[in-house]
Design a protein around this motif. Structure first.
Motif, PDB file in Angstrom:
ATOM      1  N   GLY A  77       0.826  -1.205   0.000  1.00 58.20           N
ATOM      2  CA  GLY A  77       0.000   0.000   0.000  1.00 58.20           C
ATOM      3  C   GLY A  77       0.858   1.252   0.000  1.00 58.20           C
ATOM      4  O   GLY A  77       1.954   1.273  -0.557  1.00 58.20           O
ATOM      5  N   TYR A  78       0.350   2.295   0.646  1.00 54.65           N
ATOM      6  CA  TYR A  78       1.029   3.602   0.642  1.00 54.65           C
ATOM      7  C   TYR A  78       2.440   3.517   1.218  1.00 54.65           C
ATOM      8  O   TYR A  78       3.305   4.298   0.825  1.00 54.65           O
ATOM      9  N   ILE A  79       2.684   2.588   2.140  1.00 55.62           N
ATOM     10  CA  ILE A  79       4.020   2.479   2.744  1.00 55.62           C
ATOM     11  C   ILE A  79       4.822   1.324   2.130  1.00 55.62           C
ATOM     12  O   ILE A  79       5.984   1.484   1.762  1.00 55.62           O
TER      13      ILE A  79
ATOM     14  N   ASP B 263       1.239  -8.859  -2.029  1.00 59.09           N
ATOM     15  CA  ASP B 263      -0.004  -8.319  -1.470  1.00 59.09           C
ATOM     16  C   ASP B 263      -1.114  -9.316  -1.790  1.00 59.09           C
ATOM     17  O   ASP B 263      -1.097  -9.938  -2.854  1.00 59.09           O
ATOM     18  N   TYR B 264      -2.073  -9.459  -0.874  1.00 59.14           N
ATOM     19  CA  TYR B 264      -3.146 -10.422  -1.173  1.00 59.14           C
ATOM     20  C   TYR B 264      -4.223  -9.833  -2.070  1.00 59.14           C
ATOM     21  O   TYR B 264      -5.139 -10.542  -2.477  1.00 59.14           O
TER      22      TYR B 264
ATOM     23  N   TYR C  12       3.418 -15.457  -0.657  1.00 57.98           N
ATOM     24  CA  TYR C  12       4.543 -15.200   0.247  1.00 57.98           C
ATOM     25  C   TYR C  12       5.732 -16.031  -0.219  1.00 57.98           C
ATOM     26  O   TYR C  12       5.552 -17.155  -0.704  1.00 57.98           O
TER      27      TYR C  12
ATOM     28  N   THR D 217      -3.042  -1.065  10.369  1.00 55.52           N
ATOM     29  CA  THR D 217      -3.224  -1.227  11.819  1.00 55.52           C
ATOM     30  C   THR D 217      -4.280  -0.224  12.288  1.00 55.52           C
ATOM     31  O   THR D 217      -3.948   0.811  12.850  1.00 55.52           O
TER      32      THR D 217
ATOM     33  N   SER E 126       4.578  -1.817  10.104  1.00 55.04           N
ATOM     34  CA  SER E 126       3.301  -1.208  10.491  1.00 55.04           C
ATOM     35  C   SER E 126       3.445  -0.535  11.851  1.00 55.04           C
ATOM     36  O   SER E 126       4.154  -1.035  12.726  1.00 55.04           O
ATOM     37  N   THR E 127       2.733   0.578  12.016  1.00 57.05           N
ATOM     38  CA  THR E 127       2.715   1.246  13.322  1.00 57.05           C
ATOM     39  C   THR E 127       1.905   0.397  14.295  1.00 57.05           C
ATOM     40  O   THR E 127       0.771   0.010  13.978  1.00 57.05           O
TER      41      THR E 127
ATOM     42  N   PRO F  37       2.994  11.261   3.235  1.00 62.03           N
ATOM     43  CA  PRO F  37       2.511  11.248   1.855  1.00 62.03           C
ATOM     44  C   PRO F  37       2.641  12.647   1.243  1.00 62.03           C
ATOM     45  O   PRO F  37       2.412  13.646   1.914  1.00 62.03           O
TER      46      PRO F  37
ATOM     47  N   CYS G 234      -2.714   7.649  10.061  1.00 65.05           N
ATOM     48  CA  CYS G 234      -1.702   7.702  11.124  1.00 65.05           C
ATOM     49  C   CYS G 234      -2.139   8.573  12.297  1.00 65.05           C
ATOM     50  O   CYS G 234      -2.480   8.066  13.354  1.00 65.05           O
TER      51      CYS G 234
ATOM     52  N   ARG H 112      -8.604   8.358   3.326  1.00 69.04           N
ATOM     53  CA  ARG H 112      -8.941   7.646   4.570  1.00 69.04           C
ATOM     54  C   ARG H 112      -9.107   8.613   5.743  1.00 69.04           C
ATOM     55  O   ARG H 112      -8.261   9.479   5.960  1.00 69.04           O
TER      56      ARG H 112
HETATM   57  N1  LIG Z   1      -0.004   5.912   5.050  1.00 69.28           N
HETATM   58  C1  LIG Z   1       0.855   6.592   5.776  1.00 69.28           C
HETATM   59  O1  LIG Z   1       1.028   7.789   5.604  1.00 69.28           O
HETATM   60  C2  LIG Z   1       1.674   5.912   6.851  1.00 69.28           C
HETATM   61  C3  LIG Z   1       2.813   6.574   7.354  1.00 69.28           C
HETATM   62  C4  LIG Z   1       3.585   5.935   8.331  1.00 69.28           C
HETATM   63  C5  LIG Z   1       3.202   4.688   8.804  1.00 69.28           C
HETATM   64  N2  LIG Z   1       2.079   4.075   8.290  1.00 69.28           N
HETATM   65  C6  LIG Z   1       1.727   2.756   8.798  1.00 69.28           C
HETATM   66  O2  LIG Z   1       2.063   1.798   7.793  1.00 69.28           O
HETATM   67  C7  LIG Z   1       1.148   0.696   7.851  1.00 69.28           C
HETATM   68  C8  LIG Z   1       0.552   0.458   6.470  1.00 69.28           C
HETATM   69  O3  LIG Z   1      -0.210   1.598   6.114  1.00 69.28           O
HETATM   70  P1  LIG Z   1      -0.590   1.905   4.620  1.00 69.28           P
HETATM   71  O4  LIG Z   1      -1.060   3.326   4.595  1.00 69.28           O
HETATM   72  O5  LIG Z   1       0.508   1.503   3.699  1.00 69.28           O
HETATM   73  O6  LIG Z   1      -1.826   0.897   4.435  1.00 69.28           O
HETATM   74  P2  LIG Z   1      -2.513   0.478   3.048  1.00 69.28           P
HETATM   75  O7  LIG Z   1      -3.895   0.108   3.397  1.00 69.28           O
HETATM   76  O8  LIG Z   1      -2.267   1.539   2.022  1.00 69.28           O
HETATM   77  O9  LIG Z   1      -1.695  -0.807   2.585  1.00 69.28           O
HETATM   78  C9  LIG Z   1      -1.744  -2.028   3.231  1.00 69.28           C
HETATM   79  C10 LIG Z   1      -1.668  -3.137   2.197  1.00 69.28           C
HETATM   80  O10 LIG Z   1      -1.545  -4.375   2.891  1.00 69.28           O
HETATM   81  C11 LIG Z   1      -2.273  -5.362   2.172  1.00 69.28           C
HETATM   82  N3  LIG Z   1      -2.519  -6.461   3.105  1.00 69.28           N
HETATM   83  C12 LIG Z   1      -3.257  -6.451   4.242  1.00 69.28           C
HETATM   84  N4  LIG Z   1      -3.175  -7.640   4.871  1.00 69.28           N
HETATM   85  C13 LIG Z   1      -2.366  -8.425   4.109  1.00 69.28           C
HETATM   86  C14 LIG Z   1      -1.905  -9.746   4.234  1.00 69.28           C
HETATM   87  N5  LIG Z   1      -2.243 -10.507   5.266  1.00 69.28           N
HETATM   88  N6  LIG Z   1      -1.098 -10.228   3.267  1.00 69.28           N
HETATM   89  C15 LIG Z   1      -0.757  -9.476   2.199  1.00 69.28           C
HETATM   90  N7  LIG Z   1      -1.152  -8.209   2.038  1.00 69.28           N
HETATM   91  C16 LIG Z   1      -1.952  -7.689   2.975  1.00 69.28           C
HETATM   92  C17 LIG Z   1      -3.516  -4.634   1.686  1.00 69.28           C
HETATM   93  O11 LIG Z   1      -4.097  -5.287   0.593  1.00 69.28           O
HETATM   94  C18 LIG Z   1      -2.922  -3.258   1.329  1.00 69.28           C
HETATM   95  O12 LIG Z   1      -2.555  -3.177  -0.028  1.00 69.28           O
HETATM   96  C19 LIG Z   1       0.110   1.050   8.922  1.00 69.28           C
HETATM   97  O13 LIG Z   1       0.469   0.469  10.130  1.00 69.28           O
HETATM   98  C20 LIG Z   1       0.240   2.564   9.029  1.00 69.28           C
HETATM   99  O14 LIG Z   1      -0.135   3.046  10.298  1.00 69.28           O
HETATM  100  C21 LIG Z   1       1.322   4.654   7.314  1.00 69.28           C
END
Ligand SMILES: NC(=O)c1ccc[n+]([C@@H]2O[C@H](COP(=O)([O-])OP(=O)(O)OC[C@H]3O[C@@H](n4cnc5c(N)ncnc54)[C@H](O)[C@@H]3O)[C@@H](O)[C@H]2O)c1
Length: 408
Positions: free
Chosen positions: A8-10, A29-30, A68, A80, A115-116, A152, A255, A322
């Motif tokens: 995802g975004y991270i 990614d699933y 995986y 999270t 993940s946080t 972001p 976040c 979000r």
């Molecule tokens: N978005 C931000 O700005 C940001 C910044 C710092 C930290 N974080 C932390 O990073 C973590 C991820 O956030 P994000 O924004 O990237 O989330 P996101 O929803 O954009 O991405 C998560 C990805 O994980 C995949 N996923 C979920 N469960 C899975 C599994 N069991 N197997 C395979 N893939 C799976 C989802 O399909 C999704 O594509 C969070 O803990 C968030 O708090 C986010």
């Protein structure tokens, strides 16, 4: 080789960054559609520099899969959220991902949780998953926490230059993971234990939330007596030890609007200031609505159908919606059965996600008497003259000053 779980975004920019710096990477990614898009050579969200980095990573050999992989290091970057009732972390995505990692991981593998997570999550939710596979943490499998701090809109630059934290209970493993991140990270990398790393990340986002809440509460206080909060903050910030942030329409994203709740959930009797700050920030979309009603009365605008909202994302120049203040505001209106706004426009959101959404500024402005600016995208800041014929409630202090521009 490393296997980044969650693209995802991270996870995606992190996987690309490792690959572009010589590390062999498979991204997993699933979400089949997401993986198919990446395999097709396209990125899945808009971010400055992401497409170029994607190109470099492809050239370096990154691959994507829904499976995986068997490898020595896993980086887990899955969502999270918090539980709406208990406010505690919902660690189910993390534990499910680690469960699947454990099905394929060879003995001696390292699992890095990016993940946080709330302090104690790795001990309470991840360690048992490893042990259920008959392995001992620190022998059969190593656990590490490497929380991400990037913002972001400036992700690529911050991935390269931000300081990082690595939490590992075995310092040698911590150093090994530090070396891995040093392949691209030019910032300082602090190595500490897991619990400290977990808490540090949550504390950082909570600090931001509390400071934003202070500015937002000042905006409400000043509004009660017609004081100019922006001028007051500007002058207060001339004090050498004062740095008040700007008020805004609320806090969104995955976040800052989420992580402070982890502390409220785990320490309900102690985390009073933290809860209060969350509540102040969550009250801002309603404050914007009441401010819009005041302006409508003042200008003789009869109903909300003459009001348009500019901005659906949670911050400027990103496509992430979000928890966005605009979505919170629309939800609140729905709860109060208020009639809808006539139009909603965000140049960064090209899919229809809410009713009455339009896809060009021209169409948006037709028939609108009051525009609520919820996000200060550069597209608007660089073209403020388009707002000349309408009243504007500028919740981001993005539109300058003029008789038609109202502030919070
Ligand atoms: N978005 C931000 O700005 C940001 C910044 C710092 C930290 N974080 C932390 O990073 C973590 C991820 O956030 P994000 O924004 O990237 O989330 P996101 O929803 O954009 O991405 C998560 C990805 O994980 C995949 N996923 C979920 N469960 C899975 C599994 N069991 N197997 C395979 N893939 C799976 C989802 O399909 C999704 O594509 C969070 O803990 C968030 O708090 C986010």
């Amino acid at each position: 080789m490393i296997n980044v779980i969650g693209l995802g975004y991270i996870g995606l920019p992190t996987a690309l960054m490792f690959a572009a710096h010589g590390v062999e990477v498979v991204g997993t990614d699933y979400n089949e559609e997401l993986v198919a898009t990446l395999k097709d050579g396209r990125t899945t969200f808009k971010e400055d520099g992401l497409d170029e980095l994607f190109g470099q990573a492809l050239k370096a050999g990154i691959t994507f899969s829904t499976e995986y992989q068997v490898c020595d290091t896993y980086i887990v970057s899955v969502p999270t959220p918090y539980d709406a009732d208990s406010k505690k972390i919902d660690a189910s995505y993390v534990s499910t991902a680690v469960q699947t990692v454990m099905d394929v991981a060879p003995k001696g593998a390292t699992i890095v949780i990016e993940s946080t997570v709330s302090p104690g999550t790795i001990d309470h939710f991840v360690r048992p998953v490893v042990e259920a596979h008959g392995l001992v943490v620190g022998e059969g499998v190593h656990l590490v926490h490497a929380p991400e701090r990037i913002i972001p809109g400036n992700m690529i630059n911050e991935l390269l230059h931000n300081n990082r934290t690595i939490g590992a209970d075995d310092p040698q493993i911590g150093e090994r993971v530090k070396e891995l991140y040093s392949s691209f990270c030019q910032g300082e990398i602090a190595v500490t234990d897991i619990r400290t790393a977990e808490m540090t990340k949550v504390v950082e986002n909570t600090f931001r939330d509390i400071n934003i809440a202070y500015a937002n509460e000042l905006a409400k206080i000043c509004r009660q007596d017609g004081m100019d909060v922006y001028e007051i903050i500007r002058i207060a910030n001339m004090h050498p030890r004062v740095n008040i942030l700007s008020p805004g329409p609320g806090v969104g994203g995955h976040c800052i609007s989420v992580d402070p709740w982890f502390l409220v959930g785990d320490y309900p009797m102690t985390a009073k200031l933290i809860r209060c700050a969350r509540e102040v920030n969550d009250s801002m979309p309603d404050f914007v609505l009441s401010r819009a009603s005041e302006i409508m009365k003042e200008r003789g605008i009869e109903d909300l159908s003459r009001v348009g909202i500019y901005g659906l994302t949670y911050k400027e120049n990103v496509d992430d919606v979000r928890e966005s203040p605009t979505l919170q505001m629309l939800e609140s209106m729905e709860r109060h059965l208020a009639t809808g706004f006539c139009k909603i426009y965000d140049p960064w959101v090209t899919e229809d996600i809410v009713p009455h959404q339009v896809h060009s500024m021209n169409e948006f402005l037709q028939g609108v008497e009051l525009v609520i600016v919820m996000v200060g995208h550069s597209e608007l800041r660089s073209n403020l003259s388009v707002l000349e014929g309408v009243a504007v409630l500028d919740t981001r202090d993005a539109c300058g000053t003029a008789p038609n521009i109202y502030k919070l």
